[in-house]
Design a protein around this motif. Structure first.
Motif, PDB file in Angstrom:
ATOM      1  N   ALA A   7       0.827  -1.209   0.000  1.00  0.00           N
ATOM      2  CA  ALA A   7       0.000   0.000   0.000  1.00  0.00           C
ATOM      3  C   ALA A   7       0.860   1.257   0.000  1.00  0.00           C
ATOM      4  O   ALA A   7       0.543   2.245  -0.681  1.00  0.00           O
ATOM      5  CB  ALA A   7      -0.933  -0.005   1.210  1.00  0.00           C
ATOM      6  N   GLY A   8       1.964   1.225   0.745  1.00  0.00           N
ATOM      7  CA  GLY A   8       2.861   2.374   0.809  1.00  0.00           C
ATOM      8  C   GLY A   8       3.490   2.678  -0.540  1.00  0.00           C
ATOM      9  O   GLY A   8       3.559   3.845  -0.964  1.00  0.00           O
ATOM     10  N   GLN A   9       3.934   1.638  -1.227  1.00  0.00           N
ATOM     11  CA  GLN A   9       4.529   1.832  -2.553  1.00  0.00           C
ATOM     12  C   GLN A   9       3.494   2.359  -3.545  1.00  0.00           C
ATOM     13  O   GLN A   9       3.774   3.270  -4.334  1.00  0.00           O
ATOM     14  CB  GLN A   9       5.109   0.508  -3.061  1.00  0.00           C
ATOM     15  N   PHE A  10       2.318   1.773  -3.499  1.00  0.00           N
ATOM     16  CA  PHE A  10       1.253   2.180  -4.415  1.00  0.00           C
ATOM     17  C   PHE A  10       0.866   3.638  -4.189  1.00  0.00           C
ATOM     18  O   PHE A  10       0.725   4.423  -5.129  1.00  0.00           O
ATOM     19  CB  PHE A  10       0.037   1.269  -4.223  1.00  0.00           C
ATOM     20  N   LEU A  11       0.711   4.027  -2.918  1.00  0.00           N
ATOM     21  CA  LEU A  11       0.321   5.399  -2.588  1.00  0.00           C
ATOM     22  C   LEU A  11       1.411   6.390  -2.996  1.00  0.00           C
ATOM     23  O   LEU A  11       1.111   7.463  -3.536  1.00  0.00           O
ATOM     24  CB  LEU A  11       0.025   5.511  -1.092  1.00  0.00           C
ATOM     25  N   LEU A  12       2.653   6.041  -2.759  1.00  0.00           N
ATOM     26  CA  LEU A  12       3.762   6.925  -3.143  1.00  0.00           C
ATOM     27  C   LEU A  12       3.826   7.088  -4.650  1.00  0.00           C
ATOM     28  O   LEU A  12       3.968   8.203  -5.171  1.00  0.00           O
ATOM     29  CB  LEU A  12       5.088   6.368  -2.616  1.00  0.00           C
ATOM     30  N   PRO A 360       5.773  -7.235  -1.962  1.00  0.00           N
ATOM     31  CA  PRO A 360       5.602  -7.094  -0.507  1.00  0.00           C
ATOM     32  C   PRO A 360       6.886  -6.716   0.218  1.00  0.00           C
ATOM     33  O   PRO A 360       6.909  -6.629   1.438  1.00  0.00           O
ATOM     34  CB  PRO A 360       5.105  -8.480  -0.081  1.00  0.00           C
ATOM     35  N   VAL A 361       7.982  -6.541  -0.525  1.00  0.00           N
ATOM     36  CA  VAL A 361       9.230  -6.008   0.032  1.00  0.00           C
ATOM     37  C   VAL A 361       9.590  -4.770  -0.776  1.00  0.00           C
ATOM     38  O   VAL A 361       9.302  -4.694  -1.970  1.00  0.00           O
ATOM     39  CB  VAL A 361      10.381  -7.042  -0.030  1.00  0.00           C
ATOM     40  N   TRP A 362      10.204  -3.804  -0.113  1.00  0.00           N
ATOM     41  CA  TRP A 362      10.511  -2.542  -0.797  1.00  0.00           C
ATOM     42  C   TRP A 362      11.764  -2.725  -1.643  1.00  0.00           C
ATOM     43  O   TRP A 362      12.853  -2.913  -1.115  1.00  0.00           O
ATOM     44  CB  TRP A 362      10.708  -1.411   0.205  1.00  0.00           C
ATOM     45  N   HIS A 363      11.585  -2.678  -2.950  1.00  0.00           N
ATOM     46  CA  HIS A 363      12.678  -2.856  -3.897  1.00  0.00           C
ATOM     47  C   HIS A 363      12.621  -1.682  -4.872  1.00  0.00           C
ATOM     48  O   HIS A 363      11.706  -1.591  -5.683  1.00  0.00           O
ATOM     49  CB  HIS A 363      12.514  -4.188  -4.626  1.00  0.00           C
ATOM     50  N   TRP A 364      13.602  -0.793  -4.800  1.00  0.00           N
ATOM     51  CA  TRP A 364      13.521   0.453  -5.544  1.00  0.00           C
ATOM     52  C   TRP A 364      13.484   0.248  -7.061  1.00  0.00           C
ATOM     53  O   TRP A 364      12.768   0.962  -7.770  1.00  0.00           O
ATOM     54  CB  TRP A 364      14.681   1.377  -5.176  1.00  0.00           C
ATOM     55  N   GLU A 365      14.239  -0.712  -7.574  1.00  0.00           N
ATOM     56  CA  GLU A 365      14.213  -0.934  -9.027  1.00  0.00           C
ATOM     57  C   GLU A 365      12.815  -1.336  -9.491  1.00  0.00           C
ATOM     58  O   GLU A 365      12.295  -0.816 -10.488  1.00  0.00           O
ATOM     59  CB  GLU A 365      15.228  -2.013  -9.420  1.00  0.00           C
ATOM     60  N   ILE A 366      12.199  -2.260  -8.760  1.00  0.00           N
ATOM     61  CA  ILE A 366      10.844  -2.707  -9.118  1.00  0.00           C
ATOM     62  C   ILE A 366       9.842  -1.576  -8.912  1.00  0.00           C
ATOM     63  O   ILE A 366       8.922  -1.383  -9.714  1.00  0.00           O
ATOM     64  CB  ILE A 366      10.457  -3.945  -8.291  1.00  0.00           C
ATOM     65  N   PHE A 367      10.028  -0.799  -7.840  1.00  0.00           N
ATOM     66  CA  PHE A 367       9.132   0.339  -7.600  1.00  0.00           C
ATOM     67  C   PHE A 367       9.164   1.313  -8.773  1.00  0.00           C
ATOM     68  O   PHE A 367       8.112   1.726  -9.283  1.00  0.00           O
ATOM     69  CB  PHE A 367       9.543   1.070  -6.321  1.00  0.00           C
ATOM     70  N   TRP A 368      10.354   1.653  -9.244  1.00  0.00           N
ATOM     71  CA  TRP A 368      10.461   2.617 -10.338  1.00  0.00           C
ATOM     72  C   TRP A 368       9.979   2.025 -11.655  1.00  0.00           C
ATOM     73  O   TRP A 368       9.385   2.728 -12.480  1.00  0.00           O
ATOM     74  CB  TRP A 368      11.894   3.129 -10.454  1.00  0.00           C
ATOM     75  N   ALA A 369      10.214   0.740 -11.870  1.00  0.00           N
ATOM     76  CA  ALA A 369       9.726   0.093 -13.093  1.00  0.00           C
ATOM     77  C   ALA A 369       8.198   0.113 -13.125  1.00  0.00           C
ATOM     78  O   ALA A 369       7.584   0.397 -14.164  1.00  0.00           O
ATOM     79  CB  ALA A 369      10.245  -1.343 -13.185  1.00  0.00           C
TER      80      ALA A 369
END
Length: 441
Positions: A7-12, A360-369
């Motif tokens: 949820a945090g990644q999605f909201l950001l 479910p783990v914070w991974h910056w590369e996947i977040f930015w992709a």
């Protein structure tokens, strides 16, 4: 905890995309001296979480996380401020500006979405590079679904070229086959021979109808990782680390061969030979009604393929990033046509489905992709010619530029209402699908 991270990644990601999209409208509006009354992240129906007026514009955060908006003076938008439109037009209002300026203001948001997606992809290739599995690094080839076997593909194949172009990453072939107009694939068969296979023009439609979107799967050895208690396998004596040797006398050392034999058994007892500690043991098992016996595979990447990590300089990253942005947009446009089928409608998802693309783990590369993908997706969606979306305003403005006639305020008002109702209906339907799947599976 995992759900909170998702949820945090999605909201950001969503907040970043909304703010930058609206900034794409805000900046040209300011350049053309158009008054911007509000700049909001999320919607502020009745009240705001935060708001502050600076230089004639109220900046704030609403409480409904369904998007965001800029309220531009003299424009019929989602705020539905029709009282303002009854007053004489003022020089600082949107409606007083030349059509070409209004067009630029309306296109600003989607332009930012596309440029942002491009820049993020360039950053990803520059910072993290890329991991690929090259054709020569697939040790056991692919298992092939029945959908593709009739076109000449065989178990154990790997892919060398797609439409004459060398395959960089064999894992991309499934997606290319489904979404792109592929005509030929050159394969390397398990016996060492090469063959160029022709692909029918409607293969994507066939894959969609048969729900076979991954017809090529990396082959791996049939080694049991776990046996589910109470299922046929546990009752028949299967154990963790058993290596499958044969099923009903036929060699079945790969997992796909093993599961195929179980599916073909039609619920009848089958004889399975396993290698347990270098000792061959024969087990008899009868699959359940679901044609499964209750085992999961052990997957060791080192035994099946080699991953190559590629690094790129800034110039190579620009080239790779541009290609990634182009194909992300093109592939998304290609799959959009399936939305208008019965299956596509039932597959539509809302915020829960979108959030699930994050890990479910914070991974910056996947977040930015994921953020780059969502940025390009939102850019395309906002360009759809639906009133209440940027694309609707763009269509009306282009019509005005061509015909010389500006649509009436009442027409724009009713169009905005109709478009807004349509969008809310689609939103309710998509999120309803999510809730249904969450409750009923």
């Amino acid at each position: 905890m995992e759900n909170l991270i998702i949820a945090g990644q999605f909201l950001l990601s969503l907040s970043l995309l909304i703010v930058l999209h609206e900034l794409g409208h805000f900046i040209p509006a300011k350049i053309f001296k158009t008054r911007v009354e509000k700049f909001y992240l999320f919607f502020d129906y009745k009240f705001s979480i935060i708001k502050k007026k600076i230089g004639g514009t109220v900046y704030g955060i609403g409480w409904i996380p369904l998007g965001g908006y800029v309220k531009i003076a003299g424009m019929i938008d989602e705020s539905m401020d029709t009282e303002q439109m009854k007053q004489p037009a003022q020089p600082w209002e949107f409606r007083s500006k030349p059509a070409w300026q209004r067009l630029i203001i309306m296109l600003g948001g989607v332009i930012v979405n596309f440029v942002l997606g491009l820049l993020i992809y360039i950053m990803i290739f520059s910072v993290w590079g890329q991991e690929v599995i090259q054709p020569t690094d697939v040790k056991n080839g692919f298992s092939i679904s029945n959908t593709m076997k009739k076109y000449g593909f065989r178990d154990g194949d790997t892919f060398l070229k797609v439409d004459g172009n060398p395959v960089e990453n064999v894992l991309d072939v499934n997606k290319q086959l489904f979404l792109r107009d592929i005509k030929t694939i050159q394969v390397l068969h398990a016996d060492g021979s090469k063959e160029v296979l022709s692909i029918p023009s409607d293969i994507g439609k066939e894959m969609w109808q048969l729900n076979d979107l991954q017809p090529f799967a990396l082959r791996h050895y049939a080694i049991i990782d776990s046996v589910i208690p109470g299922n046929p396998a546990s009752l028949s004596g299967f154990m963790k680390s058993d290596k499958i040797v044969s099923v009903n006398g036929e060699k079945s050392i790969y997992w796909s061969d093993f599961t195929s034999k179980i599916q073909e058994s039609k619920g009848e007892a089958i004889e399975v030979v396993v290698n347990r500690g270098e000792v061959l043991i024969t087990l008899t098992v009868t699959p359940g009604e679901d044609k499964k016996i209750g085992v999961t595979p052990m997957f060791s990447p080192d035994d099946n393929f080699i991953i190559t990590h590629k690094k790129y300089n800034i110039f190579q990253s620009v080239d790779k990033g541009a290609a990634a942005a182009y194909w992300t947009l093109k592939d998304y446009m290609s799959q959009f046509k399936y939305v208008f089928t019965k299956k596509g409608a039932s597959s539509m998802g809302g915020f829960i489905s979108i959030a699930k693309i994050f890990k479910p783990v914070w991974h910056w590369e996947i977040f930015w992709a994921n953020t780059a993908f969502l940025s390009i997706m939102l850019g395309f969606m906002n360009l759809l010619p639906i009133p209440a979306l940027d694309g609707g305003h763009v269509v009306f403005t282009i019509y005005e530029m061509i015909s010389g006639k500006k649509p009436g305020d009442k027409f724009l008002e009713y169009s905005q209402i109709a478009g807004f109702i349509l969008l809310l209906s689609l939103l309710a339907f998509a999120n309803g699908n999510d809730i249904y799947k969450l409750v009923f599976g």
